[in-house]
Scaffold this motif. Structure first.
Motif, PDB file in Angstrom:
ATOM      1  N   GLN A  71       0.828  -1.093   0.020  1.00  0.00           N
ATOM      2  CA  GLN A  71       0.017  -0.003  -0.200  1.00  0.00           C
ATOM      3  C   GLN A  71       0.844   1.280  -0.206  1.00  0.00           C
ATOM      4  OE1 GLN A  71      -3.607  -0.220  -0.207  1.00  0.00           O
ATOM      5  NE2 GLN A  71      -2.918  -2.417  -0.726  1.00  0.00           N
ATOM      6  N   GLY A  72       0.172   2.499  -0.563  1.00  0.00           N
ATOM      7  CA  GLY A  72       0.991   3.492  -0.512  1.00  0.00           C
ATOM      8  C   GLY A  72       0.858   4.541   0.566  1.00  0.00           C
ATOM      9  N   LEU A  73       1.186   5.596   0.589  1.00  0.00           N
ATOM     10  CA  LEU A  73       0.770   7.018   1.218  1.00  0.00           C
ATOM     11  C   LEU A  73      -0.446   7.206   1.374  1.00  0.00           C
ATOM     12  CD1 LEU A  73       4.003   9.160   0.911  1.00  0.00           C
ATOM     13  CD2 LEU A  73       3.588   7.493   2.740  1.00  0.00           C
ATOM     14  N   GLY A  74      -1.432   7.195   2.638  1.00  0.00           N
ATOM     15  CA  GLY A  74      -2.662   7.714   2.661  1.00  0.00           C
ATOM     16  C   GLY A  74      -3.516   6.492   2.248  1.00  0.00           C
ATOM     17  N   ASP A  75      -3.025   5.440   2.196  1.00  0.00           N
ATOM     18  CA  ASP A  75      -3.882   4.019   2.043  1.00  0.00           C
ATOM     19  C   ASP A  75      -4.360   3.496   3.261  1.00  0.00           C
ATOM     20  OD1 ASP A  75      -3.939   4.455  -0.683  1.00  0.00           O
ATOM     21  OD2 ASP A  75      -2.231   2.999  -0.747  1.00  0.00           O
ATOM     22  N   VAL A  76      -3.399   3.508   4.393  1.00  0.00           N
ATOM     23  CA  VAL A  76      -3.904   2.693   5.792  1.00  0.00           C
ATOM     24  C   VAL A  76      -3.496   3.393   6.877  1.00  0.00           C
ATOM     25  CG1 VAL A  76      -3.772   0.640   4.522  1.00  0.00           C
ATOM     26  CG2 VAL A  76      -1.730   1.231   5.698  1.00  0.00           C
ATOM     27  N   PHE A  77      -4.205   3.101   7.935  1.00  0.00           N
ATOM     28  CA  PHE A  77      -3.822   3.769   9.263  1.00  0.00           C
ATOM     29  C   PHE A  77      -3.098   2.689  10.031  1.00  0.00           C
ATOM     30  CE2 PHE A  77      -7.766   6.607   9.084  1.00  0.00           C
ATOM     31  CZ  PHE A  77      -7.085   7.797   9.259  1.00  0.00           C
ATOM     32  N   SER A  78      -1.844   2.715  10.163  1.00  0.00           N
ATOM     33  CA  SER A  78      -0.901   1.736  10.801  1.00  0.00           C
ATOM     34  C   SER A  78      -0.930   1.950  12.408  1.00  0.00           C
ATOM     35  CB  SER A  78       0.643   1.714   9.939  1.00  0.00           C
ATOM     36  OG  SER A  78       1.445   0.839  10.699  1.00  0.00           O
ATOM     37  N   GLY A  97     -10.341   6.857  13.200  1.00  0.00           N
ATOM     38  CA  GLY A  97      -9.862   6.287  11.992  1.00  0.00           C
ATOM     39  C   GLY A  97     -11.160   5.611  11.314  1.00  0.00           C
ATOM     40  N   CYS A  98     -12.122   5.055  12.184  1.00  0.00           N
ATOM     41  CA  CYS A  98     -13.432   4.644  11.094  1.00  0.00           C
ATOM     42  C   CYS A  98     -14.584   5.659  11.274  1.00  0.00           C
ATOM     43  CB  CYS A  98     -13.910   3.362  12.007  1.00  0.00           C
ATOM     44  SG  CYS A  98     -12.897   1.920  11.850  1.00  0.00           S
ATOM     45  N   LYS A  99     -14.801   6.209  12.342  1.00  0.00           N
ATOM     46  CA  LYS A  99     -16.055   7.138  12.423  1.00  0.00           C
ATOM     47  C   LYS A  99     -15.713   8.523  12.040  1.00  0.00           C
ATOM     48  CE  LYS A  99     -20.135   7.795  14.178  1.00  0.00           C
ATOM     49  NZ  LYS A  99     -21.160   6.939  13.662  1.00  0.00           N
TER      50      LYS A  99
END
Length: 216
Positions: A71-78, A97-99
């Motif tokens: 995945q790239g930048l901005g794709d996932v919260f790690s 992250g979800c709400k």
């Protein structure tokens, strides 16, 4: 690969989000990563981010979720912490992250040969690590099938505890966060656990942990 926009994120369903992660890991395992202009992605996300997933994983240097899921930048919260444990700060981060930010899936990701799991199996006590490992101890006691050599020298025991730890965390998220539980109930998000094999790079998902619409 395009940088995720708000519109693109909105079009992703929880099931699609899981498929994206599975496809990304398949690319990683086969050394076929997507060509990305990371500097361009940095520029394009400078005014806002729209990740599709939250991944709670271990701090282990071999388990970088952006890499193993391609995945790239901005794709996932790690979210990374030893033993992929859960606490109030992490729960709050997941709720944000979800709400607020619109992520569609939460993945709790353990990995093979985890040092934190081994430490819990050996009942290690050392400074602030003691409190952290105490959060893994319930998984150690829940593992009933191994009756001898219940320590870090027993690889089978360690991996079974790691799996239980992931599954306990998945259910703890639902039990401790009414916000996320409600979002599952409305079909806005899903939660699933998995395991990353640090030798092969492959991620295996525990399908029995997949929580959809409060059905499990």
């Amino acid at each position: 690969m395009k940088t995720l926009t708000k519109e693109m994120q909105a079009a992703i369903t929880p099931a699609m989000a899981l498929d994206i992660l599975k496809a990304g890991n398949k690319r990683f395992v086969n050394n076929l990563k997507v060509n990305r202009n990371l500097l361009q992605q940095a520029n394009e996300t400078s005014d806002g981010q729209h990740p599709f997933a939250i991944i709670l994983s271990c701090i282990d240097s071999r388990t970088s979720v952006e890499l193993i899921f391609d995945q790239g930048l901005g794709d996932v919260f790690s979210v990374r912490i030893a033993g992929n444990i859960l606490n109030e700060d992490i729960l709050g981060s997941m709720e944000f992250g979800c709400k607020v930010a619109g992520a569609k899936i939460i993945v709790v990701l353990g990995h093979t040969k985890c040092g934190a799991i081994k430490g819990a199996c050996d009942h290690i006590e050392m400074g602030n690590l003691t409190a952290l490992l105490s959060k893994i101890q319930p998984a150690v006691y829940d593992e009933k099938t191994v009756t001898e050599n219940r320590n870090s020298d027993n690889g089978e025991f360690v991996e079974k505890v790691a799996a239980i730890n992931v599954k306990r965390t998945v259910h703890a998220i639902i039990e401790r966060s009414p916000i996320l539980k409600e979002m599952i109930g409305t079909g806005e998000i899903e939660i699933i656990g998995g395991n990353h094999d640090i030798t092969t790079g492959e991620v295996s998902f525990y399908e029995d942990t997949l929580i959809i619409n409060n059905s499990k």
